[in-house]
Design a protein around this motif. Structure first.
Motif, PDB file in Angstrom:
ATOM      1  N   LEU A 209      10.222  -5.104  -5.883  1.00  0.00           N
ATOM      2  CA  LEU A 209       9.590  -4.583  -4.667  1.00  0.00           C
ATOM      3  C   LEU A 209      10.247  -5.179  -3.420  1.00  0.00           C
ATOM      4  N   ASN A 210      10.573  -6.465  -3.482  1.00  0.00           N
ATOM      5  CA  ASN A 210      11.221  -7.092  -2.314  1.00  0.00           C
ATOM      6  C   ASN A 210      12.606  -6.517  -2.051  1.00  0.00           C
ATOM      7  N   LEU A 211      13.380  -6.345  -3.130  1.00  0.00           N
ATOM      8  CA  LEU A 211      14.718  -5.764  -2.941  1.00  0.00           C
ATOM      9  C   LEU A 211      14.612  -4.320  -2.464  1.00  0.00           C
ATOM     10  N   TRP A 212      13.611  -3.618  -2.984  1.00  0.00           N
ATOM     11  CA  TRP A 212      13.410  -2.228  -2.545  1.00  0.00           C
ATOM     12  C   TRP A 212      13.161  -2.204  -1.035  1.00  0.00           C
ATOM     13  N   ARG A 213      12.324  -3.135  -0.569  1.00  0.00           N
ATOM     14  CA  ARG A 213      12.033  -3.195   0.888  1.00  0.00           C
ATOM     15  C   ARG A 213      13.329  -3.450   1.657  1.00  0.00           C
ATOM     16  N   LYS A 214      14.174  -4.340   1.093  1.00  0.00           N
ATOM     17  CA  LYS A 214      15.436  -4.671   1.769  1.00  0.00           C
ATOM     18  C   LYS A 214      16.351  -3.442   1.904  1.00  0.00           C
ATOM     19  N   TYR A 215      16.413  -2.641   0.857  1.00  0.00           N
ATOM     20  CA  TYR A 215      17.342  -1.500   0.863  1.00  0.00           C
ATOM     21  C   TYR A 215      16.714  -0.213   1.406  1.00  0.00           C
ATOM     22  N   SER A 216      15.441  -0.276   1.759  1.00  0.00           N
ATOM     23  CA  SER A 216      14.722   0.948   2.129  1.00  0.00           C
ATOM     24  C   SER A 216      15.212   1.567   3.437  1.00  0.00           C
ATOM     25  N   ALA A 217      15.314   2.898   3.413  1.00  0.00           N
ATOM     26  CA  ALA A 217      15.602   3.622   4.654  1.00  0.00           C
ATOM     27  C   ALA A 217      14.342   4.346   5.097  1.00  0.00           C
ATOM     28  N   THR A 218      13.230   4.089   4.419  1.00  0.00           N
ATOM     29  CA  THR A 218      11.983   4.805   4.710  1.00  0.00           C
ATOM     30  C   THR A 218      11.017   3.940   5.526  1.00  0.00           C
ATOM     31  N   LEU A 219      11.013   2.629   5.230  1.00  0.00           N
ATOM     32  CA  LEU A 219      10.040   1.768   5.911  1.00  0.00           C
ATOM     33  C   LEU A 219      10.325   1.673   7.402  1.00  0.00           C
ATOM     34  N   ASN A 220       9.237   1.577   8.152  1.00  0.00           N
ATOM     35  CA  ASN A 220       9.298   1.474   9.623  1.00  0.00           C
ATOM     36  C   ASN A 220       9.885   2.714  10.294  1.00  0.00           C
ATOM     37  N   LYS A 221       9.794   3.838   9.610  1.00  0.00           N
ATOM     38  CA  LYS A 221      10.241   5.112  10.209  1.00  0.00           C
ATOM     39  C   LYS A 221       9.037   6.047  10.338  1.00  0.00           C
ATOM     40  N   ASN A 222       9.122   6.943  11.297  1.00  0.00           N
ATOM     41  CA  ASN A 222       8.121   8.002  11.385  1.00  0.00           C
ATOM     42  C   ASN A 222       8.514   9.078  10.381  1.00  0.00           C
ATOM     43  N   ILE A 223       7.615   9.382   9.503  1.00  0.00           N
ATOM     44  CA  ILE A 223       7.979  10.284   8.400  1.00  0.00           C
ATOM     45  C   ILE A 223       6.959  11.415   8.219  1.00  0.00           C
ATOM     46  N   ARG A 224       7.428  12.400   7.484  1.00  0.00           N
ATOM     47  CA  ARG A 224       6.542  13.474   7.022  1.00  0.00           C
ATOM     48  C   ARG A 224       6.625  13.460   5.501  1.00  0.00           C
ATOM     49  N   VAL A 225       5.485  13.503   4.832  1.00  0.00           N
ATOM     50  CA  VAL A 225       5.495  13.568   3.364  1.00  0.00           C
ATOM     51  C   VAL A 225       4.847  14.869   2.934  1.00  0.00           C
ATOM     52  N   ILE A 226       5.607  15.636   2.165  1.00  0.00           N
ATOM     53  CA  ILE A 226       5.043  16.889   1.647  1.00  0.00           C
ATOM     54  C   ILE A 226       4.824  16.731   0.156  1.00  0.00           C
ATOM     55  N   ASN A 227       3.620  17.010  -0.274  1.00  0.00           N
ATOM     56  CA  ASN A 227       3.334  16.972  -1.702  1.00  0.00           C
ATOM     57  C   ASN A 227       3.507  18.384  -2.251  1.00  0.00           C
ATOM     58  N   ALA A 228       4.630  18.578  -2.979  1.00  0.00           N
ATOM     59  CA  ALA A 228       4.961  19.934  -3.443  1.00  0.00           C
ATOM     60  C   ALA A 228       3.916  20.449  -4.428  1.00  0.00           C
ATOM     61  N   GLY A 229       3.190  19.525  -5.067  1.00  0.00           N
ATOM     62  CA  GLY A 229       2.159  19.933  -6.027  1.00  0.00           C
ATOM     63  C   GLY A 229       1.087  20.789  -5.373  1.00  0.00           C
ATOM     64  N   ASP A 230       0.480  20.256  -4.290  1.00  0.00           N
ATOM     65  CA  ASP A 230      -0.606  21.019  -3.640  1.00  0.00           C
ATOM     66  C   ASP A 230      -0.240  21.434  -2.217  1.00  0.00           C
ATOM     67  N   ASN A 231       1.044  21.243  -1.856  1.00  0.00           N
ATOM     68  CA  ASN A 231       1.533  21.649  -0.528  1.00  0.00           C
ATOM     69  C   ASN A 231       0.898  20.915   0.638  1.00  0.00           C
ATOM     70  N   SER A 232       0.189  19.807   0.365  1.00  0.00           N
ATOM     71  CA  SER A 232      -0.426  19.066   1.467  1.00  0.00           C
ATOM     72  C   SER A 232       0.656  18.284   2.205  1.00  0.00           C
ATOM     73  N   GLU A 233       0.375  17.947   3.448  1.00  0.00           N
ATOM     74  CA  GLU A 233       1.375  17.294   4.275  1.00  0.00           C
ATOM     75  C   GLU A 233       0.723  16.202   5.096  1.00  0.00           C
ATOM     76  N   ILE A 234       1.379  15.029   5.170  1.00  0.00           N
ATOM     77  CA  ILE A 234       0.883  14.035   6.121  1.00  0.00           C
ATOM     78  C   ILE A 234       2.053  13.517   6.946  1.00  0.00           C
ATOM     79  N   THR A 235       1.746  13.100   8.165  1.00  0.00           N
ATOM     80  CA  THR A 235       2.776  12.491   9.000  1.00  0.00           C
ATOM     81  C   THR A 235       2.267  11.137   9.477  1.00  0.00           C
TER      82      THR A 235
END
Ligand code: BT5
Length: 270
Positions: A209-235
């Motif tokens: 988990l720590n190494l993942w945090r180090k290599y992450s390009a997702t953390l501390n970014k403004n993001i949109r997540v789409i759940n293709a299963g039920d098409n729900s979306e959060i930002t």
């Protein structure tokens, strides 16, 4: 490097192995539908933990939700590992994060900065370099295997990409400006993978988990997540991953725990 000499035949892979079990048993084919499907069948036939299933090309390489994963001959590493973990089945999905970190470490070693996009991609900017598909096989009341399928775009030139992905994919060779010896790179991935996996079995996933945090390009970014299963979306803003590997998204005061979905990073002002 002459392409003819860049083989991933078992004897070539073995030259580069520095592992105890990972890749010590190799199921190689020139062409198969999907190494994940083959690995699932082999797991049911009791293939040992650490077995490597690898193919030069996949006719029906799979992504999540039955999406297609392009795996042309000679251009990449298309492989699956069969794992029989000591840890509880509830921890098995974190093998995706473990695999991403292992590939990221091998990339860093060859001078390509890894950017992991939650949960299963390694990117260069908005182009994908690596995809990972983790699947479970239950083998009895308590027995289970994890199949970790990894696809790495290694020696694609721009013109090698299929029309459908040419704007969203890149390769190590494009970034480096030179071809990379696939068997050697695979050997390094397996080395990191085995070390992290052994640690996860004895001490848990803290280091992953720590190494993942180090290599992450997702953390501390403004993001949109789409759940293709039920098409729900959060930002919102990706603030961390929790102990289970779920993405924690701050949606403006409220932290939402995201278990699955496709992430895109939002430009400022969006
Ligand atoms: C993944 O799914 O990225 C998981 C890919 C796992 C592939 C490995 S290869 C060995 C093993 N055997 C298999 O059959 N699979 C595993 P997902 O996040 O759902 O992304 C799929 C999407 O990535 C597709 O819909 C395309 O948009 C894109 N894509 C397909 N092929 C690609 C490639 N070679 N490079 C970059 N993007 C690709």
């Amino acid at each position: 490097m002459n392409e003819l000499f860049d083989t991933i035949l078992p004897e070539t892979i073995k030259k580069y192995l520095q592992t105890k079990t990972f890749g010590q048993k190799i199921f190689y084919s020139e062409e198969t539908k999907s190494t994940n499907i083959d690995a699932k069948n082999l797991a049911k036939e009791n293939a040992s933990s650490g077995s490597l299933v690898i193919a030069e090309t996949q006719g029906a390489g799979r992504g999540r939700l039955e999406r297609k994963f392009f795996s042309p001959k000679g251009k990449g590493l298309w492989f699956s590992l069969i794992l029989r973990p000591k840890f509880d089945i509830k921890d098995a999905p974190k093998c995706t994060l473990l695999a991403a970190v292992a590939v990221a470490a091998a990339m860093e070693e060859i001078g390509v900065k890894p950017e992991i996009k939650w949960p299963n991609d390694i990117m260069r900017g908005d182009k994908k370099l690596v995809g990972i598909l983790t699947e479970l096989v239950t083998l009895g009341a308590k027995d289970y295997a994890v199949i970790v399928g990894i696809g790495v775009n290694v020696n694609f030139a721009e013109e090698d990409f299929h029309e459908d992905i040419k704007n969203i994919a890149t390769s190590l060779a494009i970034i480096k400006g030179e071809n990379i010896e696939r068997a050697k790179f695979l050997g390094r991935i397996l080395c990191y993978f085995e070390k992290l996996y052994e640690k996860a079995e004895t001490e848990g996933f803290g280091e992953v988990l720590n190494l993942w945090r180090k290599y992450s390009a997702t953390l501390n970014k403004n993001i949109r997540v789409i759940n293709a299963g039920d098409n729900s979306e959060i930002t919102g803003r990706a603030v961390d991953i929790d102990e289970s590997g779920a993405l924690m998204v701050d949606t403006g005061g409220k932290i939402i725990k995201v278990l699955a979905g496709d992430v895109s990073v939002r430009e400022m002002g969006n």
